[in-house]
Design a protein around this motif. Structure first.
Motif, PDB file in Angstrom:
ATOM      1  N   VAL A 334       0.950  -1.372  -0.393  1.00 39.81           N
ATOM      2  CA  VAL A 334      -0.109   0.210  -0.516  1.00 39.81           C
ATOM      3  C   VAL A 334       1.213   1.382   0.550  1.00 39.81           C
ATOM      4  CG1 VAL A 334      -0.322  -0.327   2.562  1.00 39.81           C
ATOM      5  CG2 VAL A 334      -2.279   1.535   0.746  1.00 39.81           C
ATOM      6  N   ASP A 335       1.636   0.605   0.937  1.00 40.42           N
ATOM      7  CA  ASP A 335       3.300   2.430   0.703  1.00 40.42           C
ATOM      8  C   ASP A 335       4.041   2.425  -0.837  1.00 40.42           C
ATOM      9  OD1 ASP A 335       4.489   4.143   2.748  1.00 40.42           O
ATOM     10  OD2 ASP A 335       6.364   3.284   1.155  1.00 40.42           O
ATOM     11  N   ARG A 336       4.155   1.283  -1.383  1.00 37.54           N
ATOM     12  CA  ARG A 336       4.265   1.756  -2.734  1.00 37.54           C
ATOM     13  C   ARG A 336       3.556   2.853  -3.630  1.00 37.54           C
ATOM     14  NH1 ARG A 336       6.421  -4.446  -2.195  1.00 37.54           N
ATOM     15  NH2 ARG A 336       8.464  -3.842  -1.458  1.00 37.54           N
ATOM     16  N   VAL A 337       2.059   1.736  -3.642  1.00 43.93           N
ATOM     17  CA  VAL A 337       1.601   1.959  -4.487  1.00 43.93           C
ATOM     18  C   VAL A 337       0.810   3.286  -4.398  1.00 43.93           C
ATOM     19  CG1 VAL A 337      -1.108   1.679  -5.082  1.00 43.93           C
ATOM     20  CG2 VAL A 337      -0.305  -0.379  -4.914  1.00 43.93           C
ATOM     21  N   LEU A 338       0.828   3.719  -3.173  1.00 43.57           N
ATOM     22  CA  LEU A 338       0.432   5.813  -2.247  1.00 43.57           C
ATOM     23  C   LEU A 338       1.810   6.371  -3.141  1.00 43.57           C
ATOM     24  CD1 LEU A 338      -0.688   6.902   0.929  1.00 43.57           C
ATOM     25  CD2 LEU A 338       0.560   8.371  -0.346  1.00 43.57           C
ATOM     26  N   GLN A 339       2.395   5.793  -3.309  1.00 40.07           N
ATOM     27  CA  GLN A 339       4.371   6.115  -4.335  1.00 40.07           C
ATOM     28  C   GLN A 339       4.150   6.589  -5.369  1.00 40.07           C
ATOM     29  OE1 GLN A 339       6.338   7.633  -1.877  1.00 40.07           O
ATOM     30  NE2 GLN A 339       7.507   8.705  -3.389  1.00 40.07           N
ATOM     31  N   ILE A 340       3.726   5.034  -6.363  1.00 44.13           N
ATOM     32  CA  ILE A 340       3.465   5.509  -7.780  1.00 44.13           C
ATOM     33  C   ILE A 340       1.976   6.720  -7.519  1.00 44.13           C
ATOM     34  CG2 ILE A 340       2.829   3.876  -9.196  1.00 44.13           C
ATOM     35  CD1 ILE A 340       4.132   2.015  -8.220  1.00 44.13           C
ATOM     36  N   HIS A 341       1.232   6.749  -7.218  1.00 45.71           N
ATOM     37  CA  HIS A 341       0.045   7.669  -7.246  1.00 45.71           C
ATOM     38  C   HIS A 341       1.105   8.862  -6.887  1.00 45.71           C
ATOM     39  CE1 HIS A 341      -2.651   3.992  -7.854  1.00 45.71           C
ATOM     40  NE2 HIS A 341      -3.595   4.779  -8.531  1.00 45.71           N
ATOM     41  N   LEU A 350      -9.138   9.376  -3.747  1.00 42.66           N
ATOM     42  CA  LEU A 350      -8.616   7.881  -4.227  1.00 42.66           C
ATOM     43  C   LEU A 350      -8.516   7.321  -3.077  1.00 42.66           C
ATOM     44  CD1 LEU A 350      -5.892   8.281  -6.168  1.00 42.66           C
ATOM     45  CD2 LEU A 350      -8.462   8.053  -6.970  1.00 42.66           C
ATOM     46  N   PRO A 351      -9.106   6.076  -2.933  1.00 44.21           N
ATOM     47  CA  PRO A 351      -9.343   5.059  -1.238  1.00 44.21           C
ATOM     48  C   PRO A 351      -8.031   4.686  -0.681  1.00 44.21           C
ATOM     49  CG  PRO A 351      -9.716   3.891  -3.154  1.00 44.21           C
ATOM     50  CD  PRO A 351      -9.701   5.062  -3.871  1.00 44.21           C
ATOM     51  N   ILE A 352      -6.591   4.774  -1.524  1.00 47.02           N
ATOM     52  CA  ILE A 352      -5.910   4.494  -1.098  1.00 47.02           C
ATOM     53  C   ILE A 352      -5.335   4.619   0.199  1.00 47.02           C
ATOM     54  CG2 ILE A 352      -2.874   4.130  -1.334  1.00 47.02           C
ATOM     55  CD1 ILE A 352      -3.117   5.281  -4.457  1.00 47.02           C
ATOM     56  N   GLU A 353      -5.220   5.762   0.964  1.00 44.17           N
ATOM     57  CA  GLU A 353      -5.118   6.616   2.576  1.00 44.17           C
ATOM     58  C   GLU A 353      -5.916   6.043   3.744  1.00 44.17           C
ATOM     59  OE1 GLU A 353      -7.571   8.078   4.535  1.00 44.17           O
ATOM     60  OE2 GLU A 353      -8.662   7.990   2.983  1.00 44.17           O
ATOM     61  N   ARG A 354      -7.763   5.338   3.196  1.00 41.74           N
ATOM     62  CA  ARG A 354      -8.459   4.090   3.994  1.00 41.74           C
ATOM     63  C   ARG A 354      -7.735   3.139   3.702  1.00 41.74           C
ATOM     64  NH1 ARG A 354     -11.425   0.602   4.455  1.00 41.74           N
ATOM     65  NH2 ARG A 354     -13.587   1.173   5.569  1.00 41.74           N
ATOM     66  N   TRP A 355      -7.126   2.457   2.698  1.00 42.39           N
ATOM     67  CA  TRP A 355      -6.614   1.050   2.744  1.00 42.39           C
ATOM     68  C   TRP A 355      -5.645   1.939   3.772  1.00 42.39           C
ATOM     69  CZ3 TRP A 355      -8.259  -0.182  -2.534  1.00 42.39           C
ATOM     70  CH2 TRP A 355      -9.063  -0.483  -2.652  1.00 42.39           C
ATOM     71  N   TYR A 356      -4.527   2.112   3.468  1.00 40.22           N
ATOM     72  CA  TYR A 356      -2.815   2.315   4.275  1.00 40.22           C
ATOM     73  C   TYR A 356      -3.604   2.545   5.362  1.00 40.22           C
ATOM     74  CZ  TYR A 356       1.663   4.769   4.474  1.00 40.22           C
ATOM     75  OH  TYR A 356       2.609   5.069   5.474  1.00 40.22           O
ATOM     76  N   ARG A 357      -4.524   3.217   6.408  1.00 36.39           N
ATOM     77  CA  ARG A 357      -4.026   3.412   7.842  1.00 36.39           C
ATOM     78  C   ARG A 357      -4.913   2.010   8.386  1.00 36.39           C
ATOM     79  NH1 ARG A 357      -8.866   6.411   8.513  1.00 36.39           N
ATOM     80  NH2 ARG A 357      -9.372   7.043   6.025  1.00 36.39           N
ATOM     81  N   GLU A 358      -5.734   1.006   6.927  1.00 34.64           N
ATOM     82  CA  GLU A 358      -6.487   0.024   7.506  1.00 34.64           C
ATOM     83  C   GLU A 358      -5.082  -1.179   8.096  1.00 34.64           C
ATOM     84  OE1 GLU A 358     -10.730  -0.828   6.180  1.00 34.64           O
ATOM     85  OE2 GLU A 358      -9.913  -2.510   5.905  1.00 34.64           O
TER      86      GLU A 358
END
Ligand code: FAD
Length: 391
Positions: A334-341, A350-358
């Motif tokens: 999730v950290d890499r995918v956030l970085q790519i975005h 985007l929902p990435i931050e939500r997954w990041y917290r979960e």
């Protein structure tokens, strides 16, 4: 040895995938909006509607024994189902199941607690953790003292998943202090305690989208017949409940990471910097490659842990490995995918931050990273498990 799903297993996987894509993913924006406004992720009506559809799909009670009306597909198939369900953050579980330890109830308890839980009429929660007993489960202090035909419970449980919604709790309390002080694992008992027997719950706000609860027991009287399993032998029930959840975390991490990796691939091909898609850059390609490798590794660890359990073998060592690796893999992906975005990844659009917290929770509950490492190394150092034992 055959490392592919059977036709029947593939059919289950494809059907769940279709359900997730057609019924759950379209609700993602609604869920994000509700949660950001502080409302429940989905309305009660929506949950009911989804459950009805799940029944029509034939996946109610996917892992419940057939004698209780379930499909009993086994743990490995359940892992595959969870991997599919975790490709969305829309909270949904195919109902018709109950906590593993409730099956140890006597006939009366099964009628009163197990069957209504399977039917979705009652909600349960499990409470071991206390303010001073998290990793150190042997340090629990909640007391249960016999008074006539009843036990009187006093103490506090904390971080209890579903504790605010549950109709009853399976709580572990000290019933023989001397024995407990001497052994650490004996002299504790698991009690089934209805909410209307008097315990109170208080929501705990966390960085995730759902909160556990603290449960307060102030002279709560529980009848003798509500002891689950044997008197003074509740510790093993507790470990069994926690143990089941371990590989579940690994399966959830695989599902989430697969969905996120696909998002990263799509975005990398589309987003251009310095005149070229970022997908052309080695820095991005390596993040994609590392994520793909780690997802595959975690997937096989989960499948091996659940396959072993389905064979009736002790899978605790493998479940700890799957949990430790899966939880950390999920956090890295999730950290890499956030970085790519880039900046977009950090937004709430985007929902990435939500997954990041979960995902961060996975390294803490059901045994932290450190506790899993302790278990794995202890098994090896004490010779409970031999290097290379499993295949
Ligand atoms: C959202 C959420 C839901 C939960 N749901 C439930 C539930 O339904 N039921 C339930 O009973 N519990 C539940 N828990 C509790 C959870 O299992 C505990 O939080 C977890 O076991 C860690 O315990 P702790 O928080 O007390 O941390 P501590 O045990 O205080 O640990 C603090 C830190 O020290 C490390 N540490 C501890 N001991 C050692 C050691 N010997 N060596 C090295 N490092 C060590 C830990 O790994 C951690 O990093 C939940 C927790 C959360 C956050």
């Amino acid at each position: 040895m055959h490392l592919r799903l059977t036709e029947e297993q593939k059919l289950v996987q494809q059907t769940i995938r279709k359900f997730v894509k057609e019924e759950l993913m379209p609700l993602e924006n609604e869920v994000l909006k509700n949660e950001r406004e502080g409302k429940p992720s989905l309305s009660k009506e929506k949950v009911q509607e989804l459950r009805q559809k799940a029944k029509e799909f034939g996946f109610w009670g996917i892992n419940t024994p057939e004698e209780y009306g379930g499909a009993n597909l086994g743990q490995m198939m359940l892992a595959i189902v969870l991997m599919e369900l975790s490709k969305t953050f829309v909270p949904f579980s195919f109902g018709g199941s109950a906590d593993n330890i409730l099956y140890y109830g006597n006939e009366e308890q099964k009628k009163k607690y197990l069957l209504p839980t399977i039917n979705g009429e009652k909600k349960s929660c499990f409470a071991m953790t206390e303010p001073n007993a998290g990793s150190d489960t042997r340090n629990i202090k909640m007391t249960a003292v016999k008074d006539g035909e009843e036990w009187v419970l006093n103490g506090e449980k904390t971080f209890i998943t579903g504790g605010n919604e549950a109709d009853f709790v399976m709580a572990i309390a000290v019933t023989d202090k001397e024995l407990h002080d001497k052994t650490g694992t004996q002299g504790v008992t698991c009690f089934i305690v209805d909410r209307d027997m008097g315990w109170k719950s208080e929501y705990i706000d966390t960085m995730g989208e759902w909160g556990p609860a603290s449960l307060i027991f102030d002279n709560v009287r529980v009848p003798e017949e509500n002891i689950l399993g044997e008197l003074h032998k509740g510790y093993n029930l507790g470990l069994e409940w926690i143990g089941f959840a371990r590989w579940v975390v690994g399966a959830q991490a695989v599902g989430m990471a697969e969905r996120l990796l696909q998002m990263a691939i799509d975005y990398a091909k589309e987003r251009e910097t310095f005149g070229r898609p970022i997908a052309d850059r080695q820095a991005i390609q390596w993040m994609i490659a590392d994520s793909a490798v780690e997802i595959e590794a975690a997937k096989w660890l989960v499948l091996n842990a659940t396959f072993t359990l389905d064979q009736g073998e002790d899978n605790r060592h493998l479940a700890s490995i799957a949990k430790l690796y899966g939880a950390n893999m999920g956090n890295r992906v999730v950290d890499r995918v956030l970085q790519i975005h880039g900046g977009m990844g950090y937004t709430r659009e985007l929902p990435i931050e939500r997954w990041y917290r979960e995902a961060r929770l996975w390294r803490i509950y059901d045994g932290t990273d450190e506790i899993q490492r302790m278990i794995i190394s202890r098994n090896l150092l004490k010779g409970h498990v031999k290097v290379g034992q499993f295949i």
